[in-house]
Write an enzyme that holds these catalytic residues in place. Structure first.
Site, PDB file in Angstrom:
ATOM      1  N   GLY A 115       4.085  -7.242  25.819  1.00 52.33           N
ATOM      2  CA  GLY A 115       5.004  -8.236  25.254  1.00 52.33           C
ATOM      3  C   GLY A 115       4.310  -9.216  24.329  1.00 52.33           C
ATOM      4  O   GLY A 115       3.385  -8.852  23.604  1.00 52.33           O
ATOM      5  N   GLY A 120       1.890  -6.885   3.933  1.00 54.06           N
ATOM      6  CA  GLY A 120       2.840  -7.766   3.245  1.00 54.06           C
ATOM      7  C   GLY A 120       4.167  -7.074   3.017  1.00 54.06           C
ATOM      8  O   GLY A 120       5.242  -7.623   3.316  1.00 54.06           O
ATOM      9  N   ASP A 134       4.933   6.052  17.017  1.00 54.65           N
ATOM     10  CA  ASP A 134       4.085   5.598  15.914  1.00 54.65           C
ATOM     11  C   ASP A 134       4.105   4.063  15.924  1.00 54.65           C
ATOM     12  O   ASP A 134       5.124   3.460  15.607  1.00 54.65           O
ATOM     13  CB  ASP A 134       4.652   6.152  14.591  1.00 54.65           C
ATOM     14  CG  ASP A 134       3.847   5.721  13.374  1.00 54.65           C
ATOM     15  OD1 ASP A 134       2.909   4.919  13.525  1.00 54.65           O
ATOM     16  OD2 ASP A 134       4.169   6.200  12.265  1.00 54.65           O
ATOM     17  N   LEU A 191       0.892  -8.685  22.558  1.00 55.88           N
ATOM     18  CA  LEU A 191       0.125  -8.057  23.638  1.00 55.88           C
ATOM     19  C   LEU A 191       0.468  -6.577  23.783  1.00 55.88           C
ATOM     20  O   LEU A 191       0.344  -6.012  24.871  1.00 55.88           O
ATOM     21  CB  LEU A 191       0.415  -8.794  24.958  1.00 55.88           C
ATOM     22  CG  LEU A 191       0.177 -10.317  24.947  1.00 55.88           C
ATOM     23  CD1 LEU A 191       0.751 -10.962  26.195  1.00 55.88           C
ATOM     24  CD2 LEU A 191      -1.324 -10.610  24.850  1.00 55.88           C
ATOM     25  N   ASP A 202       3.643  -5.861  12.186  1.00 53.17           N
ATOM     26  CA  ASP A 202       4.284  -6.359  10.964  1.00 53.17           C
ATOM     27  C   ASP A 202       5.776  -6.563  11.187  1.00 53.17           C
ATOM     28  O   ASP A 202       6.374  -7.525  10.681  1.00 53.17           O
ATOM     29  CB  ASP A 202       4.079  -5.370   9.809  1.00 53.17           C
ATOM     30  CG  ASP A 202       2.615  -5.203   9.470  1.00 53.17           C
ATOM     31  OD1 ASP A 202       1.852  -6.160   9.669  1.00 53.17           O
ATOM     32  OD2 ASP A 202       2.238  -4.107   9.024  1.00 53.17           O
ATOM     33  N   ASN A 228       0.830  -1.209   0.000  1.00 52.61           N
ATOM     34  CA  ASN A 228       0.000   0.000   0.000  1.00 52.61           C
ATOM     35  C   ASN A 228       0.861   1.254   0.000  1.00 52.61           C
ATOM     36  O   ASN A 228       1.999   1.241   0.482  1.00 52.61           O
ATOM     37  CB  ASN A 228      -0.860   0.078   1.276  1.00 52.61           C
ATOM     38  CG  ASN A 228      -1.933  -0.997   1.327  1.00 52.61           C
ATOM     39  OD1 ASN A 228      -2.363  -1.500   0.300  1.00 52.61           O
ATOM     40  ND2 ASN A 228      -2.346  -1.348   2.531  1.00 52.61           N
TER      41      ASN A 228
HETATM   42  O1  RIB Z   1      -0.159  -3.044   9.643  1.00 56.40           O
HETATM   43  C1  RIB Z   1       0.011  -1.717   9.199  1.00 56.40           C
HETATM   44  C2  RIB Z   1      -0.399  -1.594   7.775  1.00 56.40           C
HETATM   45  O2  RIB Z   1      -1.786  -1.855   7.680  1.00 56.40           O
HETATM   46  C3  RIB Z   1      -0.204  -0.217   7.182  1.00 56.40           C
HETATM   47  O3  RIB Z   1       1.069  -0.036   6.599  1.00 56.40           O
HETATM   48  C4  RIB Z   1      -1.351  -0.091   6.199  1.00 56.40           C
HETATM   49  O4  RIB Z   1      -0.956  -0.056   4.860  1.00 56.40           O
HETATM   50  C5  RIB Z   1      -2.263  -1.288   6.481  1.00 56.40           C
HETATM   51  O5  RIB Z   1      -2.154  -2.258   5.528  1.00 56.40           O
END
Ligand code: RIB
Length: 303
Positions: free
Chosen positions: A224, A40, A245, A220, A251, A10
Site C-alpha cells: 500500500g 513525466g 506488469d 510500499l 507513475d 520516452n
Molecule cells: O516509471 C516507468 C518509466 O520509467 C517507464 O515508462 C520508462 O520510460 C522509465 O522512464
C-alpha cells in the site's frame, strides 16, 4: 483545477521474458512491444485520465519517434504545446524487460529529456496551474526553476524523487509533497535496508523533511501507501490484484494523486483514489496505456 507536469517522455521498448537475465546471461524474449512511456508522460496521462486538465512540459527529438509520442499524449487528452521538438537529438528511450512474475528491469537513455532547460521553464506562463508535478528524469535545474516560480504563484509542488539521484535531495526544501518508494526512501535517508513497518517508514520519511508543513508519501508496492506528516502518519493498505506488469504503477499513483488534489480532495481521499488507480494499472501491459480512467477507478472503489 489543473495539473502541470514537467517530465520525461520516452519510447518504451518492452520485452517480455520468462525470467529476468542475470549478468552475462542471454535469455529469449517472448514478445516485444513499443509503448509511450517516461515518468513525466506516464504521470501526465494518469492525471488526464482522472478528468483533470493536464499540461506536460518536456522535450522529444524531431526524429522518427518524437512527433508520434506527442500525438499519443494528445490522444490521451494531455496538452502538449509545451513539449519542444529538438533537431539533431534522439527522443528518450527506455529498454524494459518484464518477467512472468511481473518483476522488471529498465535502462533509460535520456536523449532530449536531458535538454530541458530552466529557460524553457521561465519562458512558460504557469498562471492558474494549481498543482505542479515533477520527477527526476529531467534536469533538476529546470525543476528548481519551476518550483521557485510555483512558490511565488501559490501552486502545490509535488516531487516524485525517482529515480533516486544524489542531486535530487537539493529540491526537497522546495517541495510541498515528496513521493518516494521504499528503495528511494532508503537511499535518500541513507539507510542500510528498506524500511517496512509504518513506524520505521515514518521515522525514515521524517529525515527527509526540511519544513514542518511537508508531506512525505511512501509507496510500499503491494503493501500500500504511507503518508507521513511531522506529527501523524497513516497507511492505506494495498489492494489484492494479480499484477502482470508493474512498470508505470508508481507513475499512475503520482499522476492520479496530483489530479485528485487539484480537484479538491483531501489527502486521505486522494491517496485512496491514487492507490486504487495504481492497483488497476498493474493489471494491463505498458506504462502510459495502462492508466485507468476515473470511471474505472470509481467502479473499482465501489466494488
Ligand atoms: O516509471 C516507468 C518509466 O520509467 C517507464 O515508462 C520508462 O520510460 C522509465 O522512464
Amino acid at each position: 483545477m489543473t495539473v502541470f507536469v514537467l517530465g520525461s517522455i520516452n519510447l518504451d521498448a518492452v520485452a517480455r521474458v520468462d525470467d529476468l537475465p542475470r549478468p552475462g546471461e542471454t535469455v529469449a524474449g517472448t514478445s516485444l512491444s513499443l509503448f509511450l512511456g517516461g515518468k513525466g508522460a506516464n504521470q501526465a496521462v494518469a492525471a488526464a485520465r482522472m478528468g483533470v486538465a493536464t499540461r506536460l512540459m518536456g522535450a522529444v527529438g524531431a526524429d522518427d519517434n518524437g512527433p508520434g509520442l506527442k500525438a499519443k499524449l494528445a490522444g490521451y487528452g494531455v496538452q502538449v504545446a509545451d513539449v519542444a521538438e529538438l533537431e539533431g537529438v534522439p527522443t528518450g528511450q527506455a529498454h524494459v524487460w518484464v518477467a512472468d512474475n511481473a518483476e522488471n528491469m529498465i535502462v533509460v537513455t535520456a536523449g532530449a529529456n536531458a535538454l530541458v532547460t530552466p529557460q524553457q521553464v521561465t519562458a512558460t506562463p504557469i498562471e492558474g496551474q494549481r498543482v505542479l508535478l515533477c520527477q527526476l528524469e529531467t534536469p533538476p535545474t529546470a525543476i528548481e526553476a519551476l518550483f521557485r516560480l510555483g512558490a511565488a504563484k501559490g501552486a502545490l509542488r509535488i516531487l516524485n524523487a525517482a529515480p533516486a539521484l544524489p542531486q535530487g535531495a537539493a529540491l526537497f526544501p522546495l517541495t510541498d509533497i515528496l513521493i518516494v518508494n521504499q528503495t528511494e526512501l532508503a537511499s535518500y535517508a541513507k539507510l542500510d535496508r528498506e524500511p517496512v513497518r509504518l513506524e520505521e517508514v515514518s521515522v525514515a520519511a521524517r529525515k527527509l523533511m526540511s519544513r514542518p508543513d511537508q508531506i512525505i508519501i511512501v509507496t510500499l508496492g503491494a503493501a500500500g501507501v504511507a503518508a507521513v506528516r511531522r506529527d501523524e502518519a497513516f497507511l492505506i493498505e494495498g489492494r489484492k490484484v494479480k499484477a502482470i506488469d508493474t512498470v508505470g504503477a508508481g507513475d499512475c499513483f503520482c499522476g492520479a494523486l496530483a489530479a485528485a488534489l487539484a480537484s479538491g480532495m483531501d489527502l486521505r481521499e486522494a491517496v485512496e483514489l491514487a492507490n486504487a488507480a495504481a492497483a488497476l494499472s498493474v493489471q494491463k501491459a505498458g506504462a502510459a496505456p495502462s492508466m485507468p480512467s476515473r470511471r474505472e477507478v470509481e467502479v473499482f472503489l465501489e466494488g
